[in-house]
Design a protein around this motif. Structure first.
Motif, PDB file in Angstrom:
ATOM      1  N   UNK A 344       9.299 -67.778 -31.416  1.00 45.99           N
ATOM      2  CA  UNK A 344       8.583 -68.771 -32.240  1.00 45.99           C
ATOM      3  C   UNK A 344       7.904 -68.108 -33.437  1.00 45.99           C
ATOM      4  N   UNK A 345       8.716 -67.547 -34.330  1.00 44.02           N
ATOM      5  CA  UNK A 345       8.147 -66.752 -35.424  1.00 44.02           C
ATOM      6  C   UNK A 345       7.284 -67.577 -36.378  1.00 44.02           C
ATOM      7  N   UNK A 346       7.782 -68.770 -36.696  1.00 44.80           N
ATOM      8  CA  UNK A 346       7.029 -69.559 -37.668  1.00 44.80           C
ATOM      9  C   UNK A 346       5.685 -69.996 -37.098  1.00 44.80           C
ATOM     10  N   UNK A 380      17.857 -67.072 -39.810  1.00 46.08           N
ATOM     11  CA  UNK A 380      18.305 -67.009 -38.412  1.00 46.08           C
ATOM     12  C   UNK A 380      19.800 -66.750 -38.290  1.00 46.08           C
ATOM     13  N   UNK A 381      20.454 -66.449 -39.403  1.00 44.86           N
ATOM     14  CA  UNK A 381      21.868 -66.095 -39.324  1.00 44.86           C
ATOM     15  C   UNK A 381      21.961 -64.658 -38.831  1.00 44.86           C
ATOM     16  N   UNK A 382      23.030 -64.371 -38.111  1.00 48.99           N
ATOM     17  CA  UNK A 382      23.248 -63.020 -37.592  1.00 48.99           C
ATOM     18  C   UNK A 382      24.571 -62.512 -38.147  1.00 48.99           C
ATOM     19  N   UNK A 383      24.566 -61.269 -38.620  1.00 46.39           N
ATOM     20  CA  UNK A 383      25.788 -60.745 -39.237  1.00 46.39           C
ATOM     21  C   UNK A 383      26.485 -59.712 -38.373  1.00 46.39           C
ATOM     22  N   UNK A 391      22.338 -69.741 -35.531  1.00 43.39           N
ATOM     23  CA  UNK A 391      21.497 -69.699 -34.324  1.00 43.39           C
ATOM     24  C   UNK A 391      21.654 -70.963 -33.491  1.00 43.39           C
ATOM     25  N   UNK A 392      21.061 -70.925 -32.309  1.00 45.66           N
ATOM     26  CA  UNK A 392      21.047 -72.108 -31.455  1.00 45.66           C
ATOM     27  C   UNK A 392      20.282 -73.221 -32.178  1.00 45.66           C
ATOM     28  N   UNK A 393      20.675 -74.457 -31.884  1.00 42.60           N
ATOM     29  CA  UNK A 393      20.097 -75.651 -32.503  1.00 42.60           C
ATOM     30  C   UNK A 393      18.557 -75.605 -32.531  1.00 42.60           C
ATOM     31  N   UNK A 394      17.972 -75.259 -31.385  1.00 42.06           N
ATOM     32  CA  UNK A 394      16.512 -75.327 -31.253  1.00 42.06           C
ATOM     33  C   UNK A 394      15.791 -74.360 -32.185  1.00 42.06           C
ATOM     34  N   UNK A 395      16.511 -73.340 -32.676  1.00 42.68           N
ATOM     35  CA  UNK A 395      15.857 -72.310 -33.475  1.00 42.68           C
ATOM     36  C   UNK A 395      16.087 -72.479 -34.965  1.00 42.68           C
ATOM     37  N   UNK A 396      16.942 -73.455 -35.319  1.00 37.35           N
ATOM     38  CA  UNK A 396      17.382 -73.592 -36.705  1.00 37.35           C
ATOM     39  C   UNK A 396      16.251 -73.586 -37.720  1.00 37.35           C
ATOM     40  N   UNK A 397      15.168 -74.295 -37.402  1.00 42.68           N
ATOM     41  CA  UNK A 397      14.106 -74.448 -38.398  1.00 42.68           C
ATOM     42  C   UNK A 397      13.049 -73.355 -38.278  1.00 42.68           C
TER      43      UNK A 397
END
Ligand SMILES: [Zn+2]
Length: 707
Positions: A344-346, A380-383, A391-397
């Motif tokens: 929960x960074x934000x 939240x993109x991973x390269x 990312x998973x739906x729940x983490x998008x924002x």
């Protein structure tokens, strides 16, 4: 029937020499013995290469003016300026081009940034780049160079044991250290075993600008590196809720001890149960005091929503990863009703204004490239593996603005390392640790944040890395080649010769059995005794700080080689029975593989070397067990005839125990050294004593078949 000669318990410790003669060509045997010993001895005479290149401090009078750039200072008053003046190792001024160019004196160097971004060097608050350098096949110098190329100018090393502490201190004392390093001494290992208060002998330091500093103490509250992270729910039904290593009281006692001694505590806590426990413990230990020592929590991946604001209330620094592993998730996804608790960074940012949030790569577990982490924080993109994974739906924002992420990756992480007064932002009086980037992260398209690159890295006013195509940023500077790991192996020709000799000896033993036996008996006997003595010497050394990975690997080669020579002598003495010969060959091949694992494949630095080592040890043990069981009748060794069997069985013990003891335990290797040392000392002696008259050949063939 096999018991007839099984007399291990009633052996008289008297060398029975009556009726026996020294071999006819004893002199030649001794010369041969000397020659045999010569080869492995060359192994330990190989010199060590220098491990780094001394760093010379920046010339204190030298002035360099950077102008015409976009300078992200990470300070509140003046977040963006055009120019910066650096004198010696420190920043003299920041400001507009006019202000900076007005400082020009006759000798000043002028660097036109041509609009490019200059910002503080990245500060990686938690990495294993340095302490784990060997397992990545890197020398310390190569490891630090990797950090510098990636624009990391300060870092925290979060797993420091006594042996790495000695290594990095020597490296620093030689002037080789070029990246500012903070050390965290381990009080407990990843599996939760306490390592005692050894760290108290190494006090923390706070000298401004020092390259190496002891910051604090690392404590593992839950699994993740070993075992499972401690959650309040099951990830998968029936799996349990993970491993919390300490009770509340135990963890509290450890943290209180660390705090009272003036060290910073760095508590590894990944699952929510561990996070809550660590917060409770820190709250009790601080007892309302401000967190002046900057106690911090590592990873904090799963945080219950009602706990988020406690970080700010207590002033505890959470150390966060930026590269969210969307491509390769660490485990099964968190069940839906708990999904909001992960990363929960934000919320951490919004509920704790003013609290520094630190960033870490945790190399080798995540990417060493800060831009991969910047992309993660912002999108939240991973390269990982080049594919870009959402990312998973729940983490998008749950993302952070790029400015905030950059601030976390510099000045806020510097706070976590206790260096925020020295580095992490660009302001007069601070150390000139900065980088120049190819693209401006504030204006680049978010999905392309990871495509950026570092063009210039400066630490304490000294250029440490410059992208070859950007020489205008570093006139006259040439990138150096990092010094690789010292190659302790003997020259290739010697290795081939040793391998050929090991191959030739058993062939010679097969072809000229009787004659070979008389020549080889004293040689292999002495070899065996010497091997045993060296194993015991290594065992003795392992209790002292003399022991380090390079010397121990180097020395392992010598007795393993001697053990192989010792085995060929016994094989030659064994005149009858394919089974015993086969067993000895197995023991011999095992010893060769054991020895070659370090000689040929590079000191266990790769899986092949490690595999050969285990296979060799297993082969040697099984060979000794088989030979020992057929020798129970005293065919080769009439006395102590069960010894090879017992040694073989005992060698299996440390192999089995290494999976039961904690990862960091030295006991399996000590057990091994003790068993092989004592065992081969006696086996070598028995080989010299073994009768060469062939009374045992009178055994009837029926017996032979039974064996
Ligand atoms: Zn770590």
């Amino acid at each position: 029937m096999a018991r007839r000669n099984f007399n291990l318990a009633s052996i008289p410790l008297v060398i029975e020499s009556s009726g026996r003669k020294l071999p006819g060509r004893a002199n030649q045997a001794l010369i041969g013995c000397g020659l045999l010993l010569l080869l492995p001895l060359i192994l330990i005479t190989c010199g060590r290469a220098p491990e780094g290149v001394p760093r010379e401090p920046a010339d204190p009078s030298r002035l360099t003016l950077y102008f015409n750039g976009t300078i992200l200072t990470m300070t509140e008053g003046q977040p963006q300026v055009e120019g910066m003046a650096v004198r010696g190792e420190k920043i003299e001024a920041t400001g507009s081009d006019e202000e900076i160019l007005a400082l020009k004196d006759g000798a000043a160097a002028l660097i036109d940034l041509d609009g490019r971004v200059l910002m503080p060097g990245f500060v990686d608050a938690h990495t294993h780049l340095l302490n784990d350098h060997r397992s990545q096949g890197l020398s310390l110098d190569e490891a630090q160079y990797q950090a510098l190329k990636n624009g990391i100018t300060s870092l925290g090393t979060l797993y420091v044991d006594e042996s790495f502490l000695r290594e990095i201190q020597t490296f620093d004392e030689s002037g080789f250290l070029r990246v500012r390093s903070g050390l965290y001494l381990v009080a407990s290992d990843p599996c939760g075993s306490e390592k005692g208060a050894w760290w108290k002998e190494h006090p923390p330091s706070r000298v401004p600008g020092e390259m190496l500093r002891i910051n604090g103490v690392k404590i593992f509250a839950d699994g993740g590196s070993c075992g499972r992270v401690a959650l309040s729910f099951e990830l998968q039904p029936g799996q349990g809720t993970g491993d919390l290593w300490f009770t509340q009281d135990e963890l509290q006692a450890m943290v209180a001890e660390v705090d009272a001694a003036g060290y910073q505590a760095a508590i590894h806590a990944i699952g929510d149960r561990a996070v809550v426990q660590a917060l409770d413990v820190l709250e009790t230990v601080l007892a309302g005091r401000p967190n002046t020592l900057h106690h911090r929590m590592e990873h904090v991946s799963v945080i219950p929503p009602e706990q988020i604001a406690r970080f700010g209330e207590l002033g505890i620094v959470p150390v966060l990863i930026g590269e969210y592993p969307s491509c390769t998730p660490y485990g099964p996804p968190i069940p839906g009703q708990y999904a909001q608790m992960e990363w929960p960074w934000r919320a951490l940012r919004e509920e704790n204004p003013g609290l520094p949030l630190a960033w870490h790569t945790d190399v080798p577990f995540q990417s060493p490239n800060p831009f991969d982490h910047l992309l993660g924080f912002a999108t939240r993109l991973d390269t990982a593996g080049r594919a870009v994974c959402p990312p998973a739906e729940a983490l998008l924002d749950d993302t952070l603005p790029v400015e905030e992420a950059l601030s976390m990756m510099t000045i806020q992480s510097a706070y976590a390392l206790g260096r925020d007064e020295e580095v992490g932002s660009l302001a007069p009086g601070k150390y000139a640790d900065f980088i120049v980037l190819a693209a401006n992260p504030l204006s680049v398209e978010p999905a392309k944040l990871a495509e950026n690159r570092v063009l210039l890295t400066v630490v304490g006013g000294r250029t440490e890395y410059c992208w070859p195509a950007s020489q205008e940023l570093c006139p006259g500077f040439a990138n150096r080649t990092a010094v690789p790991l010292p190659d302790l192996r003997p020259p290739t020709a010697v290795r081939w010769l040793a391998a050929a000799l090991l191959l030739f000896l058993p062939l010679a033993a097969m072809a000229t059995r009787r004659r070979y036996a008389s020549h080889m008996q004293p040689i292999s006997g002495f070899s065996g005794i010497l091997a045993g003595a060296i194993w015991l010497a290594l065992l003795f050394m392992s209790f002292f700080p003399l022991w380090n990975e390079d010397t121990s690997m180097l020395l392992l080669t010598l007795p393993a080689f001697l053990m192989a020579v010792g085995t060929t002598g016994i094989a030659a003495l064994w005149r009858r029975g394919w089974f015993g010969t086969l067993a000895l060959w197995l023991a011999l091949l095992g010893a060769i593989a054991f020895s070659e694992s370090s000689v040929v494949s590079g000191w266990f630095r790769n899986d092949l070397g490690w595999g050969l080592f285990i296979l060799g040890l297993l082969g040697h043990a099984i060979g000794l067990i088989l030979f020992g069981s057929v020798n129970l009748r005293g065919r080769v060794f009439p006395r102590w005839n069960a010894l090879p069997l017992i040694v073989g069985l005992l060698v299996l013990l440390p192999l089995a125990s290494s999976s039961m003891l904690p990862e960091s335990s030295d006991w399996p290797i000590r057990m091994l050294l003790g068993v092989l040392g004592g065992g081969w000392l006696v086996i070598g002696w028995l080989t010299i004593q073994a009768p060469r008259d062939s009374s045992h050949e009178q055994m009837n063939d029926a017996e032979q078949v039974v064996l």
